[in-house]
Motif scaffolding. Structure first.
Motif, PDB file in Angstrom:
ATOM      1  N   LYS A   7       0.830  -1.197   0.000  1.00 38.85           N
ATOM      2  CA  LYS A   7       0.000   0.000   0.000  1.00 38.85           C
ATOM      3  C   LYS A   7       0.858   1.238   0.000  1.00 38.85           C
ATOM      4  N   SER A   8       0.354   2.252  -0.690  1.00 37.79           N
ATOM      5  CA  SER A   8       1.004   3.549  -0.615  1.00 37.79           C
ATOM      6  C   SER A   8      -0.046   4.643  -0.762  1.00 37.79           C
ATOM      7  N   SER A  52      -3.852   3.767  -1.076  1.00 37.76           N
ATOM      8  CA  SER A  52      -4.723   3.908   0.097  1.00 37.76           C
ATOM      9  C   SER A  52      -5.185   5.361   0.229  1.00 37.76           C
ATOM     10  N   SER A 117       0.152  -2.660   5.964  1.00 34.64           N
ATOM     11  CA  SER A 117       0.531  -2.030   4.700  1.00 34.64           C
ATOM     12  C   SER A 117       1.240  -2.968   3.730  1.00 34.64           C
TER      13      SER A 117
END
Length: 135
Positions: A7-8, A52, A117
DNA sequence: GCCAACGTTGGC
DNA sequence: GCCAACGTTGGC
Protein backbone atom coordinates in the motif's frame (compact mmCIF):
# COMPACT_ATOMS: atom_id res chain seq x y z
CA UNK A 1 6.14 -17.74 -6.64
CA UNK A 2 4.31 -15.83 -3.90
CA UNK A 3 1.96 -12.92 -4.22
CA UNK A 4 1.63 -9.79 -2.11
CA UNK A 5 0.00 -6.43 -1.90
CA UNK A 6 1.75 -3.22 -0.90
CA UNK A 7 0.00 0.00 0.00
CA UNK A 8 1.00 3.55 -0.62
CA UNK A 9 -0.74 6.85 -0.20
CA UNK A 10 -0.57 8.37 -3.69
CA UNK A 11 0.33 11.74 -2.14
CA UNK A 12 3.49 10.21 -0.72
CA UNK A 13 4.35 7.75 -3.45
CA UNK A 14 2.10 7.02 -6.42
CA UNK A 15 2.01 4.39 -9.14
CA UNK A 16 2.98 7.03 -11.72
CA UNK A 17 6.11 7.84 -9.74
CA UNK A 18 6.90 4.14 -9.50
CA UNK A 19 6.57 3.77 -13.28
CA UNK A 20 8.79 6.79 -13.88
CA UNK A 21 11.54 5.61 -11.53
CA UNK A 22 11.09 1.94 -12.46
CA UNK A 23 13.05 0.34 -9.61
CA UNK A 24 12.90 1.70 -6.06
CA UNK A 25 13.44 0.60 -2.48
CA UNK A 26 10.17 0.10 -0.66
CA UNK A 27 11.09 2.00 2.49
CA UNK A 28 9.37 3.42 5.53
CA UNK A 29 7.66 0.24 6.75
CA UNK A 30 7.56 0.48 10.58
CA UNK A 31 5.23 -2.32 11.47
CA UNK A 32 6.57 -5.68 12.53
CA UNK A 33 3.97 -7.76 10.77
CA UNK A 34 4.46 -5.82 7.55
CA UNK A 35 8.24 -6.15 7.98
CA UNK A 36 7.90 -9.90 8.44
CA UNK A 37 6.13 -10.02 5.10
CA UNK A 38 8.92 -8.02 3.47
CA UNK A 39 11.43 -10.55 4.82
CA UNK A 40 9.40 -13.40 3.35
CA UNK A 41 9.46 -11.94 -0.15
CA UNK A 42 11.56 -13.66 -2.77
CA UNK A 43 13.09 -12.30 -5.92
CA UNK A 44 10.54 -12.66 -8.72
CA UNK A 45 7.49 -12.48 -6.45
CA UNK A 46 4.70 -10.24 -7.67
CA UNK A 47 2.88 -7.51 -5.72
CA UNK A 48 -0.23 -5.53 -6.32
CA UNK A 49 0.32 -1.80 -5.91
CA UNK A 50 -2.56 -0.32 -3.92
CA UNK A 51 -3.43 3.33 -3.43
CA UNK A 52 -4.72 3.91 0.10
CA UNK A 53 -6.83 6.87 1.28
CA UNK A 54 -7.01 8.50 -2.14
CA UNK A 55 -8.28 6.08 -4.72
CA UNK A 56 -8.60 2.95 -2.60
CA UNK A 57 -7.85 0.76 -5.56
CA UNK A 58 -5.22 -1.57 -6.96
CA UNK A 59 -3.60 0.18 -9.87
CA UNK A 60 -0.65 -1.91 -10.96
CA UNK A 61 1.75 -4.79 -10.47
CA UNK A 62 5.35 -4.65 -9.31
CA UNK A 63 8.00 -7.35 -9.07
CA UNK A 64 10.50 -7.97 -6.29
CA UNK A 65 13.92 -7.46 -7.88
CA UNK A 66 16.00 -7.51 -4.68
CA UNK A 67 15.27 -9.35 -1.47
CA UNK A 68 15.23 -7.66 1.93
CA UNK A 69 18.09 -5.59 3.32
CA UNK A 70 18.24 -3.00 6.15
CA UNK A 71 16.14 0.12 5.65
CA UNK A 72 18.59 3.03 5.29
CA UNK A 73 15.95 5.39 6.70
CA UNK A 74 15.63 3.42 9.94
CA UNK A 75 18.09 4.39 12.72
CA UNK A 76 17.21 1.40 14.88
CA UNK A 77 18.34 -1.02 12.18
CA UNK A 78 15.38 -3.28 12.83
CA UNK A 79 13.36 -2.67 9.72
CA UNK A 80 14.01 -3.72 6.17
CA UNK A 81 13.22 -2.79 2.58
CA UNK A 82 12.96 -4.71 -0.68
CA UNK A 83 13.54 -3.33 -4.17
CA UNK A 84 10.50 -3.33 -6.43
CA UNK A 85 10.11 -2.67 -10.14
CA UNK A 86 6.95 -1.55 -11.96
CA UNK A 87 5.81 -4.35 -14.26
CA UNK A 88 2.42 -3.44 -15.62
CA UNK A 89 -0.55 -1.24 -15.05
CA UNK A 90 -3.88 -2.97 -14.60
CA UNK A 91 -6.16 -2.54 -17.65
CA UNK A 92 -8.73 -1.27 -15.15
CA UNK A 93 -8.11 -0.43 -11.48
CA UNK A 94 -9.80 -2.72 -8.97
CA UNK A 95 -11.57 -0.79 -6.24
CA UNK A 96 -11.74 -1.78 -2.61
CA UNK A 97 -15.55 -1.85 -2.79
CA UNK A 98 -15.39 -4.38 -5.64
CA UNK A 99 -13.07 -6.61 -3.65
CA UNK A 100 -15.44 -6.46 -0.70
CA UNK A 101 -18.26 -7.63 -2.93
CA UNK A 102 -16.29 -10.60 -4.27
CA UNK A 103 -16.80 -13.84 -2.32
CA UNK A 104 -13.39 -15.29 -3.18
CA UNK A 105 -11.75 -12.26 -1.60
CA UNK A 106 -13.69 -12.17 1.68
CA UNK A 107 -10.73 -13.52 3.66
CA UNK A 108 -8.09 -11.29 2.10
CA UNK A 109 -5.60 -9.89 4.61
CA UNK A 110 -6.21 -6.50 3.03
CA UNK A 111 -9.89 -6.61 4.03
CA UNK A 112 -9.42 -8.21 7.42
CA UNK A 113 -6.60 -5.96 8.56
CA UNK A 114 -7.03 -2.58 7.00
CA UNK A 115 -3.98 -1.13 8.70
CA UNK A 116 -1.48 -3.69 7.46
CA UNK A 117 0.53 -2.03 4.70
CA UNK A 118 2.22 -5.15 3.33
CA UNK A 119 -0.11 -8.14 3.04
CA UNK A 120 0.04 -11.61 1.54
CA UNK A 121 -2.25 -12.52 -1.39
CA UNK A 122 -3.16 -16.13 -2.14
CA UNK A 123 -2.94 -17.47 -5.73
CA UNK A 124 -6.76 -17.70 -5.80
CA UNK A 125 -7.08 -14.08 -4.70
CA UNK A 126 -4.45 -13.04 -7.22
CA UNK A 127 -6.37 -14.74 -10.04
CA UNK A 128 -9.71 -13.30 -8.92
CA UNK A 129 -8.35 -9.75 -8.85
CA UNK A 130 -6.76 -10.17 -12.27
CA UNK A 131 -10.14 -11.29 -13.54
CA UNK A 132 -11.82 -8.21 -12.04
CA UNK A 133 -9.26 -5.95 -13.66
CA UNK A 134 -9.74 -7.49 -17.07
CA UNK A 135 -6.29 -9.05 -17.31
C1' DG B 1 -14.05 15.13 10.35
C1' DC B 2 -14.98 10.97 12.74
C1' DC B 3 -13.95 6.65 14.47
C1' DA B 4 -12.39 1.69 14.71
C1' DA B 5 -8.45 -1.01 15.01
C1' DC B 6 -4.11 -1.41 16.27
C1' DG B 7 0.65 -0.31 18.00
C1' DT B 8 3.52 2.05 21.35
C1' DT B 9 4.77 4.28 25.53
C1' DG B 10 5.22 4.95 30.26
C1' DG B 11 3.54 4.80 35.09
C1' DC B 12 2.80 1.62 38.57
C1' DG C 1 3.86 -7.54 33.43
C1' DC C 2 -0.42 -4.91 33.28
C1' DC C 3 -3.04 -1.35 31.47
C1' DA C 4 -4.40 3.47 30.53
C1' DA C 5 -3.26 7.08 27.51
C1' DC C 6 -1.90 8.42 23.34
C1' DG C 7 -0.57 8.24 18.30
C1' DT C 8 -1.29 6.48 13.60
C1' DT C 9 -3.51 4.32 9.73
C1' DG C 10 -7.05 4.18 6.72
C1' DG C 11 -12.04 3.47 5.64
C1' DC C 12 -16.28 5.91 5.69
Amino acid sequence: MNYWLIKSEPFKWSWDQQVKKKTTAWDGVRNHQAAANLRAMKKGDRCFFYHSNEGKEIVGIVEIVKEFYPDPSDETGKFVVVDVKAVEKLPRPVMLTEMKQTKTLANMALLRQSRLSVCPVSPEEWAAINRLSGL
